[in-house]
Design a protein around this motif. Structure first.
Motif, mmCIF file in Angstrom:
data_model
loop_
_atom_site.group_PDB
_atom_site.id
_atom_site.type_symbol
_atom_site.label_atom_id
_atom_site.label_comp_id
_atom_site.label_asym_id
_atom_site.label_seq_id
_atom_site.Cartn_x
_atom_site.Cartn_y
_atom_site.Cartn_z
ATOM 1 N N GLN A 1 0.809 -1.217 0.000
ATOM 2 C CA GLN A 1 0.000 0.000 0.000
ATOM 3 C C GLN A 1 0.842 1.267 0.000
ATOM 4 O OE1 GLN A 1 -2.756 -0.288 3.274
ATOM 5 N NE2 GLN A 1 -3.955 -1.918 2.310
ATOM 6 N N VAL A 2 2.140 1.115 0.234
ATOM 7 C CA VAL A 2 3.034 2.275 0.271
ATOM 8 C C VAL A 2 3.580 2.593 -1.120
ATOM 9 C CG1 VAL A 2 5.144 3.266 1.268
ATOM 10 C CG2 VAL A 2 3.678 1.768 2.656
ATOM 11 N N CYS A 3 4.171 1.594 -1.786
ATOM 12 C CA CYS A 3 4.813 1.850 -3.082
ATOM 13 C C CYS A 3 4.164 1.115 -4.246
ATOM 14 C CB CYS A 3 6.298 1.486 -3.008
ATOM 15 S SG CYS A 3 6.608 -0.289 -2.769
ATOM 16 N N GLY A 4 3.225 0.235 -3.958
ATOM 17 C CA GLY A 4 2.513 -0.452 -5.036
ATOM 18 C C GLY A 4 3.151 -1.728 -5.540
ATOM 19 N N THR A 5 4.335 -2.080 -5.038
ATOM 20 C CA THR A 5 4.989 -3.317 -5.463
ATOM 21 C C THR A 5 4.113 -4.512 -5.110
ATOM 22 O OG1 THR A 5 7.150 -2.308 -5.045
ATOM 23 C CG2 THR A 5 7.092 -4.695 -5.314
ATOM 24 N N ALA A 6 3.964 -5.433 -6.060
ATOM 25 C CA ALA A 6 3.077 -6.580 -5.863
ATOM 26 C C ALA A 6 3.859 -7.880 -5.724
ATOM 27 C CB ALA A 6 2.095 -6.689 -7.022
ATOM 28 N N PHE A 7 3.322 -8.802 -4.958
ATOM 29 C CA PHE A 7 3.958 -10.084 -4.697
ATOM 30 C C PHE A 7 2.919 -11.194 -4.793
ATOM 31 C CE2 PHE A 7 6.036 -6.726 -2.367
ATOM 32 C CZ PHE A 7 7.378 -6.917 -2.633
ATOM 33 N N PHE A 8 3.352 -12.391 -5.158
ATOM 34 C CA PHE A 8 2.406 -13.494 -5.197
ATOM 35 C C PHE A 8 2.367 -14.231 -3.866
ATOM 36 C CE2 PHE A 8 5.176 -17.181 -5.466
ATOM 37 C CZ PHE A 8 6.321 -16.728 -6.078
ATOM 38 N N ARG A 9 3.355 -13.984 -3.005
ATOM 39 C CA ARG A 9 3.349 -14.566 -1.663
ATOM 40 C C ARG A 9 3.049 -13.502 -0.611
ATOM 41 N NH1 ARG A 9 8.786 -18.386 -1.490
ATOM 42 N NH2 ARG A 9 8.144 -19.894 -3.056
ATOM 43 N N GLU B 1 7.696 -9.262 4.382
ATOM 44 C CA GLU B 1 9.122 -8.942 4.478
ATOM 45 C C GLU B 1 9.425 -7.619 3.781
ATOM 46 O OE1 GLU B 1 11.788 -12.045 3.239
ATOM 47 O OE2 GLU B 1 11.996 -12.630 5.342
ATOM 48 N N HIS B 2 8.777 -7.371 2.655
ATOM 49 C CA HIS B 2 8.976 -6.133 1.901
ATOM 50 C C HIS B 2 8.616 -4.913 2.736
ATOM 51 C CE1 HIS B 2 8.590 -3.052 -1.221
ATOM 52 N NE2 HIS B 2 7.361 -2.838 -0.768
ATOM 53 N N MET B 3 7.567 -5.005 3.524
ATOM 54 C CA MET B 3 7.109 -3.881 4.331
ATOM 55 C C MET B 3 8.180 -3.391 5.302
ATOM 56 S SD MET B 3 4.241 -3.017 3.182
ATOM 57 C CE MET B 3 3.894 -1.749 4.416
ATOM 58 N N LEU B 4 9.095 -4.277 5.667
ATOM 59 C CA LEU B 4 10.185 -3.896 6.579
ATOM 60 C C LEU B 4 11.114 -2.867 5.944
ATOM 61 C CD1 LEU B 4 11.076 -7.424 8.027
ATOM 62 C CD2 LEU B 4 9.634 -5.683 9.047
ATOM 63 N N THR B 5 11.151 -2.827 4.597
ATOM 64 C CA THR B 5 11.988 -1.841 3.916
ATOM 65 C C THR B 5 11.416 -0.433 4.093
ATOM 66 O OG1 THR B 5 10.799 -2.071 1.795
ATOM 67 C CG2 THR B 5 12.660 -3.552 2.198
ATOM 68 N N HIS B 6 10.126 -0.347 4.381
ATOM 69 C CA HIS B 6 9.486 0.947 4.610
ATOM 70 C C HIS B 6 9.543 1.341 6.090
ATOM 71 C CE1 HIS B 6 8.089 1.183 0.520
ATOM 72 N NE2 HIS B 6 7.415 0.050 0.620
ATOM 73 N N THR B 7 9.393 0.354 6.962
ATOM 74 C CA THR B 7 9.391 0.645 8.399
ATOM 75 C C THR B 7 10.800 0.754 8.972
ATOM 76 O OG1 THR B 7 9.333 -1.709 9.002
ATOM 77 C CG2 THR B 7 7.220 -0.603 8.660
ATOM 78 N N GLY B 8 11.776 0.157 8.246
ATOM 79 C CA GLY B 8 13.157 0.182 8.742
ATOM 80 C C GLY B 8 13.419 -0.883 9.790
ATOM 81 N N GLU B 9 12.422 -1.691 10.077
ATOM 82 C CA GLU B 9 12.567 -2.736 11.091
ATOM 83 C C GLU B 9 13.503 -3.840 10.593
ATOM 84 O OE1 GLU B 9 9.721 -5.877 13.582
ATOM 85 O OE2 GLU B 9 8.870 -4.476 12.111
#
Length: 275
Positions: free
Chosen positions: A97-105, A111-119
């Motif tokens: 919902q942040v950058c629009g990148t889509a995944f099938f899993r 895991e991708h969301m961690l790139t936005h949160t910095g966690e």
């Protein structure tokens, strides 16, 4: 134990989860007690759920009951087949919902969301370095163990990362799959193409924190830093004289070999007028 609604629900007294069947609640309780009553008769591996033991047994029998109707590839787990089908449909239902990148899993999106949160929840027990992805931590651990599980079938060179081996193999095949759309130059590595594009755009994203000098290629910034640090890591094996640049060492070697620098050699040395 249950509440009266349209359907009888069995509720877990520990976490409140509800189930429509009593045996499902019983199985769920193993997640709290840690009990694993279903053990493999072959290797002794134990599971909390009977269904997981059934799937595990396929590793001994070699049976793969779930088969792709498109290409015939077979899998132990039904879920693995479901994931595989995306390679045919191209479907990626889980979108950031942040950058629009889509995944099938769904897990990949998590895991991708961690790139936005910095966690960075995955920590190295040896040096304390933290990572956002478990796979990255696994790769990092090879720097401590020295393990290089990926081996080149041509020359035997070993690598700690699979993508590094893949890039290395291109040195044998001569393949350059990455092409510049502006001038047609070809490169064996995607990173090299990306750096090359700066020659067309004039962009210099790598800047020196000491003097502000900017460079289009990261390696050029790294070389530039030697001016500030005084580091001279290129050493002459004849007289032990050290140099900050490899090209300077190469030029210096002529003083030992007696070889004369030709105009062609000078043209190939971009640092001939710099110190």
């Amino acid at each position: 134990m249950f509440t009266h609604t349209d359907k009888k629900l069995y509720s877990c007294e520990v976490c409140g989860s509800t189930f429509s069947k009593k045996h499902n609640l019983k199985t769920h309780m193993f997640t709290h007690t840690g009990e694993k009553p279903h053990a493999c008769e072959v290797c002794g591996t134990a599971y909390s759920q009977k269904s997981n033991l059934k799937i595990h047994m396929f590793t001994h029998t070699g049976e793969k009951p779930h088969s792709c109707q498109v290409c015939g590839t077979a899998f132990f787990r039904k879920f693995s087949l479901k994931e595989h089908m995306v390679t045919h449909t191209g479907e990626k239902p889980h979108s950031c919902q942040v950058c629009g990148t889509a995944f099938f899993r769904k897990f990949s999106l998590k895991e991708h969301m961690l790139t936005h949160t910095g966690e960075k929840p995955h920590s190295c027990e040896v040096c304390g370095s933290t990572f956002s992805q478990k796979s990255t931590l696994k790769t990092h651990m090879l720097t401590h163990t020295g393990e290089k599980p990926y081996s080149c079938e041509v020359c035997g060179s070993k690598f700690s990362q699979k993508h590094t081996l893949k890039t290395h193999v291109l040195t044998h095949t001569g393949a350059k799959p990455y092409s510049c759309e502006v001038c047609g130059s070809k490169f064996s590595q995607k990173g090299n193409l990306k750096s090359h594009m700066f020659t067309h755009t004039g962009e210099k994203p790598h800047s020196c924190e000491f003097c502000g000098s900017a460079f289009s290629i990261k390696s050029d910034l790294k070389t530039h830093m030697f001016i500030h640090t005084g580091e001279k890591r290129h050493s002459c094996q004849v007289c032990d004289k050290t140099f900050s640049r490899k090209s300077h060492l190469k030029t210096h070697m002529f003083t030992h070999t007696g070889e004369k620098k030709t105009s062609k050699m000078l043209r190939s040395n971009p640092w001939k007028t710099k110190l």
